[in-house]
Design a protein around this motif. Structure first.
Motif: not given
Ligand SMILES: [Zn+2]
Length: 339
Positions: A132-152
């Motif tokens: 919803f906040s980062f819709p595909k048609d605007q081309g910017h993915p949701n950037p919040h990877l770091w809130l997943n400790p596996e990605h950290a």
């Protein structure tokens, strides 16, 4: 006797003077030059903390986005140019979070300076989440990877590799710090899984204002009911508000979560009319406490967020309390806090 004394002094005095003069001369010499440290600039505070864990005091580290400032709308000011111009390495989250900073960096960094985009090297485009906040048609993915400790964990390994590449003499320190930090992140991951077991299954759902938890939700099997903040950071439409109220009433969601950075009367209203609790305590890019406090760290931020979240959803955060959140090699970064 007297003569002897004078004679003795005639011999000693030049020696004393000589040594005094030498001493003075030594004092005038510049202090032994400290070895030049790699100058690293990061963006949001959790990423600064991850780099601080890996690097300890071996680098100069500045988080260019002042802690507590909205990272999604942050635009560097002209005086930030000199921070970027002096950097040997810029480490960003990527996935389009820091576009203005990257533009300024490209125009002003030294030609041989490096840029490391952590998120882009952590997941593939297929794994990007649009919502919803980062819709595909605007081309910017949701950037919040770091809130997943596996990605950290992956961020930490990427940082360690890059620092070792650019500053090989400190590779052993980076390796050791990174290994110690990974151990703590594994303990965090384990404690999260244990804590989630204590939350009734039907409560493992999130409605947040700021849409920062989808990568966390993917790992720990939470359902994201929705986020309230539209992509332009305005307020949601009355129709969307009504839809969310109906949904949390129907699904009996025990709590909805706001953010400290984005006070939201709308989410408060949704919670009230949906007969749910409103908790405005989540944060995705500001660390609790102050630099030097043990909780002022990526892990400290996760523990604080998840304790708030899990307890409000009817679970226990006991397992999280046992984790030591302090940076593994001390607190050394400049977070550019305003207070
Ligand atoms: Zn955010």
């Amino acid at each position: 006797m007297k003569f002897t004394n004078i004679n003795t002094w005639l011999v000693i005095l030049p020696i004393v003077l000589f040594f005094t003069a030498c001493g003075r001369q030594e004092e005038k010499l510049p202090p032994v030059k400290a070895e030049k440290k790699l100058n690293v600039v990061t963006t949001v505070a959790p990423i600064t903390s991850i780099v601080e864990n890996v690097a300890g005091d071996k680098i100069r580290l500045t988080g260019i986005i002042p802690e507590g400032i909205n990272s999604h709308t942050f635009e560097p000011v002209p005086s930030d140019i000199k921070i970027l111009a002096a950097a040997d390495l810029l480490i960003v989250n990527g996935l389009d979070l820091e576009i203005p900073t990257l533009n300024l960096a490209r125009a002003n960094m030294k030609p041989d300076a490096a840029i490391l985009r952590l998120g882009d090297k952590t997941i593939t485009e297929k794994e990007y989440i649009y919502d919803f906040s980062f819709p595909k048609d605007q081309g910017h993915p949701n950037p919040h990877l770091w809130l997943n400790p596996e990605h950290a964990m992956r961020y930490s390994m990427l940082v360690s590799d890059e620092l070792s590449r650019l500053d090989a003499k400190n590779k052993d320190a980076y390796d050791a710090n990174s290994a110690a930090f990974l151990k703590k992140l594994e303990a965090l991951d384990h404690a999260i899984k244990e804590s989630i077991k204590t939350i009734p299954e039907e409560n493992r759902r999130l409605l947040t204002y700021h849409d920062s938890w989808p990568y966390f939700a993917r790992r720990y099997r939470f359902q994201i009911i929705g986020a309230v903040q539209p992509s332009d950071f305005s307020d949601p439409s009355p129709r969307e508000v009504k839809r969310l109220i109906d949904q949390i009433r129907k699904e009996k969601v025990p709590a909805v979560f706001g953010s400290e950075v984005f006070p939201s009367p709308v989410l408060e209203q949704i919670a009230r009319e949906g007969k749910s609790r409103y908790i405005d305590k989540l944060r995705d890019d500001a660390l609790p406490g102050k630099p030097g406090d043990p909780q002022h760290s990526y892990i400290g931020m996760m523990i604080e967020n998840l304790t708030t979240m899990f307890e409000a959803l009817g679970g226990s955060a006991e397992a999280l309390r046992k984790i030591d959140s302090a940076p593994v090699a001390g607190s050394h970064a400049d977070y550019r806090r305003k207070d």
